[in-house]
Design an enzyme around this catalytic site. Structure first.
Site, PDB file in Angstrom:
ATOM      1  N   LYS A 243       0.866  -1.182   0.000  1.00 51.98           N
ATOM      2  CA  LYS A 243       0.000   0.000   0.000  1.00 51.98           C
ATOM      3  C   LYS A 243       0.899   1.227   0.000  1.00 51.98           C
ATOM      4  O   LYS A 243       2.063   1.139   0.373  1.00 51.98           O
ATOM      5  CB  LYS A 243      -0.875   0.001   1.268  1.00 51.98           C
TER       6      LYS A 243
ATOM      7  N   GLY B 194      -5.772   2.672  -7.122  1.00 55.28           N
ATOM      8  CA  GLY B 194      -6.351   3.821  -6.424  1.00 55.28           C
ATOM      9  C   GLY B 194      -6.800   3.475  -5.017  1.00 55.28           C
ATOM     10  O   GLY B 194      -6.808   2.314  -4.598  1.00 55.28           O
ATOM     11  N   ASP B 195      -7.158   4.505  -4.270  1.00 57.58           N
ATOM     12  CA  ASP B 195      -7.773   4.392  -2.938  1.00 57.58           C
ATOM     13  C   ASP B 195      -8.345   5.786  -2.678  1.00 57.58           C
ATOM     14  O   ASP B 195      -8.614   6.534  -3.639  1.00 57.58           O
ATOM     15  CB  ASP B 195      -6.719   3.993  -1.889  1.00 57.58           C
TER      16      ASP B 195
HETATM   17  P1  NDP Z   1     -12.911   8.148  -2.355  1.00 61.12           P
HETATM   18  O1  NDP Z   1     -11.799   9.130  -2.202  1.00 61.12           O
HETATM   19  O2  NDP Z   1     -13.516   7.934  -3.691  1.00 61.12           O
HETATM   20  O3  NDP Z   1     -14.090   8.516  -1.332  1.00 61.12           O
HETATM   21  C1  NDP Z   1     -13.851   8.582   0.043  1.00 61.12           C
HETATM   22  C2  NDP Z   1     -15.139   8.984   0.721  1.00 61.12           C
HETATM   23  O4  NDP Z   1     -14.990   8.837   2.123  1.00 61.12           O
HETATM   24  C3  NDP Z   1     -15.500  10.445   0.496  1.00 61.12           C
HETATM   25  O5  NDP Z   1     -16.872  10.595   0.546  1.00 61.12           O
HETATM   26  C4  NDP Z   1     -14.840  11.124   1.685  1.00 61.12           C
HETATM   27  O6  NDP Z   1     -15.415  12.364   2.066  1.00 61.12           O
HETATM   28  C5  NDP Z   1     -15.087  10.112   2.758  1.00 61.12           C
HETATM   29  N1  NDP Z   1     -14.039  10.246   3.773  1.00 61.12           N
HETATM   30  C6  NDP Z   1     -12.723  10.041   3.618  1.00 61.12           C
HETATM   31  N2  NDP Z   1     -12.065  10.312   4.737  1.00 61.12           N
HETATM   32  C7  NDP Z   1     -13.005  10.692   5.613  1.00 61.12           C
HETATM   33  C8  NDP Z   1     -12.969  11.092   6.959  1.00 61.12           C
HETATM   34  N3  NDP Z   1     -11.801  11.166   7.617  1.00 61.12           N
HETATM   35  N4  NDP Z   1     -14.142  11.383   7.559  1.00 61.12           N
HETATM   36  C9  NDP Z   1     -15.317  11.316   6.897  1.00 61.12           C
HETATM   37  N5  NDP Z   1     -15.408  10.953   5.602  1.00 61.12           N
HETATM   38  C10 NDP Z   1     -14.283  10.648   4.987  1.00 61.12           C
HETATM   39  O7  NDP Z   1     -12.332   6.775  -1.753  1.00 61.12           O
HETATM   40  P2  NDP Z   1     -12.864   5.277  -2.016  1.00 61.12           P
HETATM   41  O8  NDP Z   1     -14.332   5.271  -2.163  1.00 61.12           O
HETATM   42  O9  NDP Z   1     -12.019   4.684  -3.068  1.00 61.12           O
HETATM   43  O10 NDP Z   1     -12.438   4.561  -0.642  1.00 61.12           O
HETATM   44  C11 NDP Z   1     -13.318   4.493   0.479  1.00 61.12           C
HETATM   45  C12 NDP Z   1     -12.853   3.396   1.422  1.00 61.12           C
HETATM   46  O11 NDP Z   1     -12.866   2.136   0.727  1.00 61.12           O
HETATM   47  C13 NDP Z   1     -11.435   3.533   1.980  1.00 61.12           C
HETATM   48  O12 NDP Z   1     -11.390   2.985   3.283  1.00 61.12           O
HETATM   49  C14 NDP Z   1     -10.623   2.652   1.050  1.00 61.12           C
HETATM   50  O13 NDP Z   1      -9.415   2.210   1.651  1.00 61.12           O
HETATM   51  C15 NDP Z   1     -11.598   1.515   0.834  1.00 61.12           C
HETATM   52  N6  NDP Z   1     -11.362   0.678  -0.343  1.00 61.12           N
HETATM   53  C16 NDP Z   1     -11.344   1.232  -1.601  1.00 61.12           C
HETATM   54  C17 NDP Z   1     -11.150   0.431  -2.695  1.00 61.12           C
HETATM   55  C18 NDP Z   1     -11.225   0.963  -4.093  1.00 61.12           C
HETATM   56  O14 NDP Z   1     -11.224   0.144  -5.031  1.00 61.12           O
HETATM   57  N7  NDP Z   1     -11.326   2.265  -4.316  1.00 61.12           N
HETATM   58  C19 NDP Z   1     -10.873  -1.009  -2.549  1.00 61.12           C
HETATM   59  C20 NDP Z   1     -11.012  -1.502  -1.199  1.00 61.12           C
HETATM   60  C21 NDP Z   1     -11.222  -0.666  -0.157  1.00 61.12           C
HETATM   61  P3  NDP Z   1     -14.550  13.714   1.915  1.00 61.12           P
HETATM   62  O15 NDP Z   1     -14.602  14.041   0.459  1.00 61.12           O
HETATM   63  O16 NDP Z   1     -15.258  14.710   2.773  1.00 61.12           O
HETATM   64  O17 NDP Z   1     -13.168  13.416   2.400  1.00 61.12           O
END
Ligand code: NDP
Length: 439
Positions: free
Chosen positions: A119, A158-159
Site C-alpha cells: 500500500k 487507487g484508494d
Molecule cells: P474516495 O476518495 O472515492 O471517497 C472517500 C469517501 O470517504 C468520500 O466521501 C470522503 O469524504 C469520505 N471520507 C474520507 N475520509 C473521511 C474522513 N476522515 N471522515 C469522513 N469521511 C471521509 O475513496 P474510495 O471510495 O475509493 O475509498 C473508500 C474506502 O474504501 C477507503 O477505506 C478505502 O481504503 C476503501 N477501499 C477502496 C477500494 C477501491 O477500489 N477504491 C478497494 C477496497 C477498499 P470527503 O470528500 O469529505 O473526504
C-alpha cells in the site's frame, strides 16, 4: 506478539489495531498447526519486506513550492507482486499505510489470485486543488515511485483521493520516464488504455454481493432491504448502484461534512453528477434533490436505522455508540466497503448481538480481485467485456464468502467471518512462505 509490534513501531495506532485484530483470531490455527508457530510466521508477517519514504516537491498554481511525503510499503510478496492502492489524504502517515498494507496481505490471499500485499500514498490533499496542480503532484510522485514498481514487482492502484484521473497522470509519467508501455504497472486505468471493464464498480459491487451471501446464509435475501451507506466516493457510489440493481434501497450518503438522508432512496444519477462530474459535496446533492433529502451537518450517518449497514468512507468511522444505534434500529448485517471502518469494540458489539459482520478484508476484496484480472488482461494484451468481468467478480465474492464461513466452522468459531477471513488468508500466505524457505 502484539506488544512486540507496538515496541518496534511506536506511534502507529492504526497499524497496532489492524495487527491486534488479526493476531487475536489466529490462536486456533497456530494451535492446530504448530509448524506455523515454530517458523515464526506471524512475527515475519508483521514486518514489511520493504518500506519506502520519499519527498514529493511540486508547485501550486500561484507558483509557490510545496513539499509532501510519499510512501510505499511493500509488505509481502510470497503470493505474487505487491498489490494495493495509493491514498492521497492529509491524514496519511506511515502507520496508516502499514495498517492498509497489512490488511491487504490477507485480503489479496483470500481472492485466491496471485497477488502479494502492499500500500502507499501521500499526505497530499487533493481537495480544492486544480487539475493542473493534481497533475503536477502526480508527476512528481511518480518521478520517485517509478523506480520501485513494475508489473512483476509492485502494482499500485487507487484508494481514497486516487481515482481514474490520478492513475492517468501517474501512468503517463511512468511511461515517459521508462519509455515502456507497461500496462500492468498500475491498475484502475481507463478502459481505452489498458484498464479493465468493471474495475471502477468492483469494490462497491463486490461488497453488496458479499452482503447478499451473508443474508442468504441467514435465510433472507436482498430485495426490499433498506441500507445505510457512508461515504460518497468510488466505493459508496457503486455500492448504491448495485443495491438498487438488486432491488434494495440505499437511504444515505456522507462525507467529512455530514450526511444526507433521502427518504425516497438515493438518486444515483444526481449523486454521480455531483460527485463524479462536478467534484461537489453531499450537501450539494441534498440542495438539488428536493424535499425527500435532508442534509445533517456534522452528524453520524449511523443514526439512521436500516436493515443493512455498509460503511464505505474511512477507518474507525463506526464506533460502539453507532453500533448500538444500528442494533436498536434492527440492523441484520454489516459489510465493510471501507478498510477497518468499524472499531474493535463495535465489531464485538455486532457479533454479540448476532448481527452478521463481514470484515473489509473479505467484503471489499472485489476491487483488488478485478485489479488482478486487469493485470491478467494486460499480460495477454486482451480486453474482456463487462459481463465476463462481472461474472468473475461474482464467483470470487461467493468463493471468498464461503471460504470465510467454512474456515470459521472448521476452527470452531461458526459464523465469525472476522476469524474466518484472518485464518484463511493467513494459512495461504503462511504456507507459501514456509515452502519458500526463510523469507
Ligand atoms: P474516495 O476518495 O472515492 O471517497 C472517500 C469517501 O470517504 C468520500 O466521501 C470522503 O469524504 C469520505 N471520507 C474520507 N475520509 C473521511 C474522513 N476522515 N471522515 C469522513 N469521511 C471521509 O475513496 P474510495 O471510495 O475509493 O475509498 C473508500 C474506502 O474504501 C477507503 O477505506 C478505502 O481504503 C476503501 N477501499 C477502496 C477500494 C477501491 O477500489 N477504491 C478497494 C477496497 C477498499 P470527503 O470528500 O469529505 O473526504
Amino acid at each position: 506478539m502484539h506488544a512486540e509490534v507496538v515496541r518496534r513501531s511506536p506511534a502507529e495506532p492504526e497499524f497496532h489495531q489492524a495487527a491486534r485484530e488479526v493476531l487475536e483470531t489466529l490462536a486456533p490455527v497456530l494451535a492446530a498447526r504448530p509448524e506455523l508457530a515454530d517458523a515464526a510466521l506471524v512475527e515475519r508477517l508483521c514486518e514489511p519486506e520493504r518500506q519506502i519514504l520519499f519527498r514529493v516537491p511540486w508547485q501550486d498554481d500561484a507558483g509557490a513550492v510545496r513539499v509532501n511525503r510519499g510512501f510505499r510499503v511493500e509488505f509481502n510478496s510470497a503470493l505474487g507482486p505487491y498489490k494495493g492502492g495509493l491514498r492521497f489524504h492529509p491524514s496519511v502517515n506511515l502507520g496508516i499505510v502499514k495498517f492498509l498494507g497489512f490488511e491487504q496481505i490477507f485480503k489479496n490471499a483470500l481472492t485466491g489470485l496471485g497477488i502479494g500485499g502492499g500500500k502507499g500514498g501521500s499526505d497530499f490533499d487533493p481537495r480544492g486543488r486544480s487539475d493542473a496542480e493534481v497533475m503536477r503532484f502526480c508527476q512528481s510522485f511518480m518521478t520517485e515511485l517509478y523506480r520501485h514498481i513494475g508489473d512483476r514487482t509492485d502494482v499500485p492502484a487507487g484508494d481514497i483521493g486516487v481515482g481514474g484521473r490520478e492513475i492517468g497522470y501517474m501512468f503517463g509519467q511512468y511511461r515517459r520516464i521508462t519509455n515502456r508501455w507497461e500496462a500492468g504497472v498500475l491498475t484502475g486505468k481507463g478502459p481505452g488504455w489498458g484498464g479493465s471493464a468493471g474495475r471502477t464498480e468492483a469494490t462497491g459491487y463486490g461488497n453488496v454481493l458479499f452482503a447478499a451471501e451473508m443474508l442468504r446464509r441467514r435465510g433472507e435475501d436482498l430485495p426490499g432491504q433498506q441500507a445505510v451507506v457512508s461515504g460518497s466516493g468510488n466505493v459508496a457510489i457503486y455500492t448504491i448502484e448495485k443495491l438498487h440493481a438488486l432491488g434494495a434501497r440505499a437511504l444515505t450518503v456522507s462525507d467529512s461534512g455530514g450526511y444526507v438522508r433521502d427518504e425516497k432512496g438515493i438518486d444515483l444519477e444526481l449523486l454521480k453528477q455531483v460527485k463524479e462530474v462536478e467534484r461537489g459535496r453531499v450537501q450539494d446533492y441534498a440542495q438539488r434533490r428536493g424535499s425527500s433529502a435532508v442534509f445533517v451537518p456534522g452528524g453520524s450517518v449511523w443514526e439512521v436505522p436500516g436493515d443493512l449497514a455498509l460503511p464505505s468512507a474511512t477507518q474507525n468511522e463506526l464506533d460502539v455508540v453507532d453500533a448500538l444505534n444500528l442494533i436498536r434500529g434492527g440492523v441484520k448485517a454489516v459489510s465493510e466497503g471501507a478498510n477497518m471502518p468499524t472499531t474493535p469494540q463495535a465489531v464485538r458489539t455486532f457479533q454479540d448481538a448476532g448481527v452478521a459482520f463481514g470484515p473489509g478484508k473479505a467484503a471489499n476484496a472485489g476491487g483488488v480481485a478485478v485489479s488482478a484480472l486487469e493485470m491478467r488482461q494486460n499480460s495477454g494484451r486482451e480486453a474482456w467485456p463487462q459481463d465476463r468481468v462481472e461474472a468473475e467478480l461474482a464467483t470470487v465474492m461467493r468463493d471468498i464468502h464461503d471460504t470465510c464461513y467454512e474456515t470459521a466452522e472448521r476452527y470452531g468459531v461458526p459464523g465469525d467471518y472476522v476469524a474466518g477471513a484472518n485464518i484463511a488468508g493467513f494459512e495461504r500466505v503462511a504456507d507459501a512462505m514456509l515452502a519458500q524457505g526463510l523469507v
